[in-house]
Design a protein around this motif. Structure first.
Motif, PDB file in Angstrom:
ATOM      1  N   ARG A   1     -14.105  74.589  23.175  1.00 15.18           N
ATOM      2  CA  ARG A   1     -14.017  73.496  24.144  1.00 15.18           C
ATOM      3  C   ARG A   1     -12.593  73.314  24.657  1.00 15.18           C
ATOM      4  O   ARG A   1     -12.385  72.936  25.809  1.00 15.18           O
ATOM      5  CB  ARG A   1     -14.509  72.199  23.496  1.00 15.18           C
ATOM      6  N   ASP A   2     -11.617  73.609  23.813  1.00 11.01           N
ATOM      7  CA  ASP A   2     -10.224  73.456  24.226  1.00 11.01           C
ATOM      8  C   ASP A   2      -9.825  74.447  25.318  1.00 11.01           C
ATOM      9  O   ASP A   2      -8.805  74.247  25.994  1.00 11.01           O
ATOM     10  CB  ASP A   2      -9.295  73.620  23.007  1.00 11.01           C
TER      11      ASP A   2
ATOM     12  N   HIS B   1     -17.421  75.744  11.344  1.00  7.24           N
ATOM     13  CA  HIS B   1     -18.151  75.924  12.597  1.00  7.24           C
ATOM     14  C   HIS B   1     -17.686  74.908  13.641  1.00  7.24           C
ATOM     15  O   HIS B   1     -17.526  75.251  14.821  1.00  7.24           O
ATOM     16  CB  HIS B   1     -19.650  75.780  12.334  1.00  7.24           C
ATOM     17  N   ILE B   2     -17.474  73.665  13.216  1.00  7.93           N
ATOM     18  CA  ILE B   2     -16.966  72.642  14.128  1.00  7.93           C
ATOM     19  C   ILE B   2     -15.589  73.027  14.653  1.00  7.93           C
ATOM     20  O   ILE B   2     -15.276  72.824  15.836  1.00  7.93           O
ATOM     21  CB  ILE B   2     -16.912  71.272  13.405  1.00  7.93           C
ATOM     22  N   GLU B   3     -14.767  73.622  13.784  1.00  8.87           N
ATOM     23  CA  GLU B   3     -13.440  74.056  14.210  1.00  8.87           C
ATOM     24  C   GLU B   3     -13.538  75.110  15.304  1.00  8.87           C
ATOM     25  O   GLU B   3     -12.780  75.085  16.287  1.00  8.87           O
ATOM     26  CB  GLU B   3     -12.667  74.602  13.009  1.00  8.87           C
ATOM     27  N   ARG B   4     -14.465  76.026  15.167  1.00  6.90           N
ATOM     28  CA  ARG B   4     -14.636  77.071  16.187  1.00  6.90           C
ATOM     29  C   ARG B   4     -15.164  76.470  17.490  1.00  6.90           C
ATOM     30  O   ARG B   4     -14.723  76.854  18.580  1.00  6.90           O
ATOM     31  CB  ARG B   4     -15.575  78.165  15.665  1.00  6.90           C
ATOM     32  N   LEU B   5     -16.115  75.548  17.403  1.00  3.45           N
ATOM     33  CA  LEU B   5     -16.626  74.898  18.609  1.00  3.45           C
ATOM     34  C   LEU B   5     -15.517  74.126  19.329  1.00  3.45           C
ATOM     35  O   LEU B   5     -15.440  74.146  20.561  1.00  3.45           O
ATOM     36  CB  LEU B   5     -17.768  73.947  18.241  1.00  3.45           C
ATOM     37  N   THR B   6     -14.672  73.485  18.562  1.00  4.71           N
ATOM     38  CA  THR B   6     -13.557  72.740  19.155  1.00  4.71           C
ATOM     39  C   THR B   6     -12.603  73.679  19.877  1.00  4.71           C
ATOM     40  O   THR B   6     -12.117  73.380  20.968  1.00  4.71           O
ATOM     41  CB  THR B   6     -12.803  71.954  18.068  1.00  4.71           C
ATOM     42  N   ALA B   7     -12.343  74.836  19.251  1.00  8.79           N
ATOM     43  CA  ALA B   7     -11.452  75.816  19.875  1.00  8.79           C
ATOM     44  C   ALA B   7     -12.021  76.314  21.199  1.00  8.79           C
ATOM     45  O   ALA B   7     -11.280  76.518  22.173  1.00  8.79           O
ATOM     46  CB  ALA B   7     -11.223  76.980  18.919  1.00  8.79           C
TER      47      ALA B   7
END
Length: 226
Positions: free
Chosen positions: A204-205, A196-202
Motif C-alpha cells: 500500500r505504501d 502478512h500485514i507488514e507485506r500488505l502495508t509495504a
C-alpha cells in the motif's frame, strides 16, 4: 471443379498441364494458397481432380518439374479467380489487423486463424507457413509491449521509482523486497498474520493507482501475475 472449369482447363495443351492447372486451381480456392515448388498435392485431392478430368494422377509427376509453367499457371489462375499475391504491404496490414486479438490472448492458433480468415475474405493468397508464423510473432511482441505500456502509463515518476526499489535487496537480507512480498502467508499464527500485514502495508505504501490494469484483459493480468 465447377461445371465451367473443364472448359478453361482444356485450353491448356498436354495432359500434365491440364491436371496441374486444375490442382493449382482447387488449392487456390481452398485453402487459398499455392502449392510449394516441391510440394505434392494430397493424394485424395489429386485422385479426385484427375477422375473428374479423366486423367491419371501420375500425370502430376511430369507437371511438377516445370517450374516456369507452374508460375505462368499461377498468374493466370490468380487473374481468373480475382486473387492477389501476398506482399509486404499485406504483411504490415495483417499485423495491424491481428493486433487486437494478440492483446487478448497469448495463444498462437487464434492469431493464425484470424490472419488466414482475413486473407481469405480479401481474396489474398495465403503465404508460406513460416511467413504466417513470423507475422503472428511480430503481432504477439507488439501486443506484449502494448500491455506493458497500459500498465505503466498511469504511474507517476515517484511511483515508478518506488516500484524499481522493490527489486533492490532488503536491508539486512539477501532477498529483494519483491521476493519478500511474494512469500506465502504461512501457517495460521500471530507471527504469520503480523508478517502478512507488514507485506500488505509495504504494498500500500507504493501508492499504486487502485484501477491500474483496468484496461488490460484479465487473462493477461493473470499471466503476468503468474
Amino acid at each position: 471443379l465447377s461445371k465451367s472449369d473443364p472448359a478453361f482447363i482444356r485450353q491448356h495443351r498436354g495432359l500434365p498441364n491440364r491436371l496441374g492447372v486444375a490442382v493449382q486451381m482447387v488449392y487456390l480456392r481452398h485453402p487459398g494458397r499455392a502449392l510449394g515448388v516441391r510440394e505434392t498435392p494430397h493424394a485424395r485431392v489429386l485422385e479426385l481432380v484427375a477422375s473428374q478430368l479423366d486423367l491419371a494422377p501420375a500425370d502430376w509427376d511430369a507437371y511438377a518439374v516445370r517450374s516456369a509453367t507452374r508460375r505462368e499457371h499461377l498468374a493466370e489462375l490468380s487473374a481468373l479467380l480475382g486473387m492477389e499475391a501476398f506482399d509486404r504491404a499485406h504483411h504490415h496490414e495483417m499485423i495491424e489487423h491481428v493486433l487486437p486479438v494478440a492483446v487478448q490472448t497469448t495463444q498462437g492458433m487464434p492469431l493464425a486463424q484470424a490472419v488466414i480468415g482475413e486473407l481469405r475474405r480479401r481474396r489474398i493468397e495465403l503465404p508460406p507457413m513460416a511467413t504466417l508464423e513470423r507475422l503472428c510473432a511480430v503481432a504477439a511482441t507488439r501486443a506484449q509491449r502494448q500491455i506493458h505500456q497500459l500498465l505503466v502509463a498511469p504511474l507517476s515518476p515517484q511511483q515508478r521509482d518506488a516500484i524499481d526499489k522493490v527489486l533492490e535487496l532488503r536491508e539486512g537480507s539477501s532477498a529483494s523486497t519483491l521476493a519478500w512480498l511474494r512469500q506465502s502467508p504461512g501457517k495460521p499464527s500471530a507471527k504469520s498474520v503480523l508478517a502478512h500485514i507488514e507485506r500488505l502495508t509495504a504494498i500500500r505504501d507504493l501508492g499504486l493507482p487502485p484501477d491500474i490494469g483496468r484496461d488490460v484483459p484479465l487473462s493477461r493480468v493473470s499471466r503476468i501475475a503468474r
